[in-house]
Write a protein that holds these residues in place. Structure first.
Motif, PDB file in Angstrom:
ATOM      1  N   TRP A 121       0.847  -1.184   0.000  1.00 22.31           N
ATOM      2  CA  TRP A 121       0.000   0.000   0.000  1.00 22.31           C
ATOM      3  C   TRP A 121       0.884   1.235   0.000  1.00 22.31           C
ATOM      4  N   ILE A 122       0.343   2.314  -0.521  1.00 21.12           N
ATOM      5  CA  ILE A 122       1.063   3.582  -0.562  1.00 21.12           C
ATOM      6  C   ILE A 122       0.533   4.463   0.563  1.00 21.12           C
ATOM      7  N   ARG A 123       1.444   5.033   1.329  1.00 19.50           N
ATOM      8  CA  ARG A 123       1.082   5.943   2.411  1.00 19.50           C
ATOM      9  C   ARG A 123       1.984   7.167   2.338  1.00 19.50           C
ATOM     10  N   TYR A 124       1.529   8.243   2.951  1.00 24.40           N
ATOM     11  CA  TYR A 124       2.319   9.475   3.032  1.00 24.40           C
ATOM     12  C   TYR A 124       2.697   9.715   4.480  1.00 24.40           C
ATOM     13  N   LEU A 125       3.965  10.023   4.715  1.00 23.49           N
ATOM     14  CA  LEU A 125       4.423  10.353   6.063  1.00 23.49           C
ATOM     15  C   LEU A 125       3.997  11.772   6.416  1.00 23.49           C
ATOM     16  N   GLU A 126       4.240  12.171   7.670  1.00 15.28           N
ATOM     17  CA  GLU A 126       3.834  13.507   8.118  1.00 15.28           C
ATOM     18  C   GLU A 126       4.513  14.617   7.327  1.00 15.28           C
ATOM     19  N   ASP A 127       5.743  14.364   6.886  1.00 12.32           N
ATOM     20  CA  ASP A 127       6.461  15.394   6.120  1.00 12.32           C
ATOM     21  C   ASP A 127       6.146  15.342   4.624  1.00 12.32           C
ATOM     22  N   GLY A 128       5.180  14.510   4.210  1.00 10.52           N
ATOM     23  CA  GLY A 128       4.730  14.485   2.829  1.00 10.52           C
ATOM     24  C   GLY A 128       5.466  13.517   1.918  1.00 10.52           C
ATOM     25  N   ILE A 129       6.350  12.696   2.474  1.00 10.93           N
ATOM     26  CA  ILE A 129       7.096  11.746   1.660  1.00 10.93           C
ATOM     27  C   ILE A 129       6.219  10.522   1.386  1.00 10.93           C
ATOM     28  N   LYS A 130       6.174  10.094   0.127  1.00 18.11           N
ATOM     29  CA  LYS A 130       5.389   8.939  -0.289  1.00 18.11           C
ATOM     30  C   LYS A 130       6.215   7.671  -0.072  1.00 18.11           C
ATOM     31  N   VAL A 131       5.667   6.693   0.667  1.00 18.44           N
ATOM     32  CA  VAL A 131       6.378   5.452   0.966  1.00 18.44           C
ATOM     33  C   VAL A 131       5.480   4.252   0.684  1.00 18.44           C
ATOM     34  N   ARG A 132       6.102   3.090   0.515  1.00 21.15           N
ATOM     35  CA  ARG A 132       5.365   1.834   0.366  1.00 21.15           C
ATOM     36  C   ARG A 132       5.341   1.127   1.712  1.00 21.15           C
ATOM     37  N   VAL A 133       4.178   0.566   2.066  1.00 19.06           N
ATOM     38  CA  VAL A 133       3.988  -0.078   3.359  1.00 19.06           C
ATOM     39  C   VAL A 133       3.445  -1.477   3.124  1.00 19.06           C
ATOM     40  N   SER A 134       3.941  -2.466   3.902  1.00 17.07           N
ATOM     41  CA  SER A 134       3.425  -3.830   3.789  1.00 17.07           C
ATOM     42  C   SER A 134       2.122  -3.938   4.558  1.00 17.07           C
ATOM     43  N   ARG A 135       1.181  -4.708   3.978  1.00 21.13           N
ATOM     44  CA  ARG A 135      -0.128  -4.837   4.603  1.00 21.13           C
ATOM     45  C   ARG A 135      -0.730  -6.185   4.232  1.00 21.13           C
ATOM     46  N   GLY A 136      -1.483  -6.772   5.126  1.00 18.37           N
ATOM     47  CA  GLY A 136      -2.148  -8.039   4.849  1.00 18.37           C
ATOM     48  C   GLY A 136      -1.878  -9.044   5.935  1.00 18.37           C
ATOM     49  N   ILE A 137      -2.278 -10.292   5.686  1.00 18.79           N
ATOM     50  CA  ILE A 137      -2.088 -11.361   6.660  1.00 18.79           C
ATOM     51  C   ILE A 137      -0.606 -11.690   6.760  1.00 18.79           C
ATOM     52  N   GLY A 138      -0.071 -11.685   7.957  1.00 14.92           N
ATOM     53  CA  GLY A 138       1.337 -11.997   8.162  1.00 14.92           C
ATOM     54  C   GLY A 138       2.276 -10.844   7.888  1.00 14.92           C
ATOM     55  N   ALA A 139       1.752  -9.658   7.642  1.00 16.96           N
ATOM     56  CA  ALA A 139       2.607  -8.503   7.364  1.00 16.96           C
ATOM     57  C   ALA A 139       2.862  -7.729   8.654  1.00 16.96           C
ATOM     58  N   SER A 140       4.000  -7.071   8.710  1.00 22.42           N
ATOM     59  CA  SER A 140       4.376  -6.331   9.915  1.00 22.42           C
ATOM     60  C   SER A 140       3.966  -4.866   9.853  1.00 22.42           C
ATOM     61  N   GLY A 141       3.563  -4.369   8.707  1.00 19.94           N
ATOM     62  CA  GLY A 141       3.225  -2.964   8.569  1.00 19.94           C
ATOM     63  C   GLY A 141       4.440  -2.072   8.432  1.00 19.94           C
ATOM     64  N   SER A 142       5.592  -2.673   8.115  1.00 11.83           N
ATOM     65  CA  SER A 142       6.824  -1.899   8.010  1.00 11.83           C
ATOM     66  C   SER A 142       6.946  -1.265   6.625  1.00 11.83           C
ATOM     67  N   LEU A 143       7.865  -0.325   6.521  1.00  8.95           N
ATOM     68  CA  LEU A 143       8.120   0.353   5.253  1.00  8.95           C
ATOM     69  C   LEU A 143       8.897  -0.573   4.323  1.00  8.95           C
ATOM     70  N   ILE A 144       8.577  -0.510   3.046  1.00  3.51           N
ATOM     71  CA  ILE A 144       9.312  -1.254   2.026  1.00  3.51           C
ATOM     72  C   ILE A 144      10.088  -0.214   1.219  1.00  3.51           C
ATOM     73  N   PRO A 145      11.411  -0.143   1.388  1.00  2.00           N
ATOM     74  CA  PRO A 145      12.175   0.899   0.680  1.00  2.00           C
ATOM     75  C   PRO A 145      12.284   0.611  -0.804  1.00  2.00           C
ATOM     76  N   ARG A 146      12.554   1.666  -1.576  1.00  2.00           N
ATOM     77  CA  ARG A 146      12.776   1.501  -3.010  1.00  2.00           C
ATOM     78  C   ARG A 146      14.100   0.770  -3.213  1.00  2.00           C
ATOM     79  N   PRO A 147      14.167  -0.174  -4.151  1.00  2.00           N
ATOM     80  CA  PRO A 147      15.407  -0.918  -4.392  1.00  2.00           C
ATOM     81  C   PRO A 147      16.524  -0.002  -4.889  1.00  2.00           C
ATOM     82  N   GLU A 148      17.740  -0.345  -4.518  1.00  2.00           N
ATOM     83  CA  GLU A 148      18.904   0.450  -4.912  1.00  2.00           C
ATOM     84  C   GLU A 148      19.170   0.371  -6.414  1.00  2.00           C
ATOM     85  N   ILE A 149      18.735  -0.715  -7.033  1.00  2.00           N
ATOM     86  CA  ILE A 149      18.994  -0.898  -8.463  1.00  2.00           C
ATOM     87  C   ILE A 149      18.258   0.137  -9.302  1.00  2.00           C
TER      88      ILE A 149
END
Length: 137
Positions: A91-119
């Motif tokens: 899922w896509i969420r926005y932080l308080e400072d307006g930065i768009k981040v990807r977040v894990s969601r669903g069964i067995g997910a921790s709700g942590s941020l998924i960073p953009r790959p370095e590649i």
């Protein structure tokens, strides 16, 4: 899942090149890999070392058995959660400072941020060069 539902899911791409994914359908069910290439027009992904197919002898190719990575439909893979290691929705969420981040969601997910790959910082095709005005004259 019907075609319309799958098309609706991938209208806004949340899976990127370089993500760790798990294949949830087809013959490589349950296996994990890294996305090598994303084909937006066909809604398909190429996962490194998965969904291998044999190609026959053809024009410009010698005879023998060659294996190539075939594309997989985007609805047949899910991104792996970094904390739990299980497949999850993105899922896509926005932080308080307006930065768009990807977040894990669903069964067995921790709700942590998924960073953009370095590649993604490196381009697969070089940018076209634009001649300067001095070169044109």
């Amino acid at each position: 899942m019907g075609w319309k539902a799958a098309e609706k899911l991938i209208r806004h791409w949340k899976i990127l090149r370089g993500d760790n994914v798990m294949i949830i359908r087809r013959k490589d069910n349950g296996e994990t890999g890294v996305i090598k290439r994303v084909i937006h027009s066909l809604h398909r992904l190429i996962v490194e070392g998965k969904n291998l197919k044999h190609i026959k002898q053809g024009q410009g190719r010698e005879g023998g058995i060659f294996t190539v990575e075939a594309p997989i439909h985007a609805s047949n893979v899910e991104v792996l959660d970094r904390v739990t290691g299980k497949p999850c929705k993105v899922w896509i969420r926005y932080l308080e400072d307006g930065i768009k981040v990807r977040v894990s969601r669903g069964i067995g997910a921790s709700g942590s941020l998924i960073p953009r790959p370095e590649i993604l910082k490196t381009r697969t095709t070089p940018r076209p060069t634009v001649p300067s005005l001095a070169e044109l004259q």
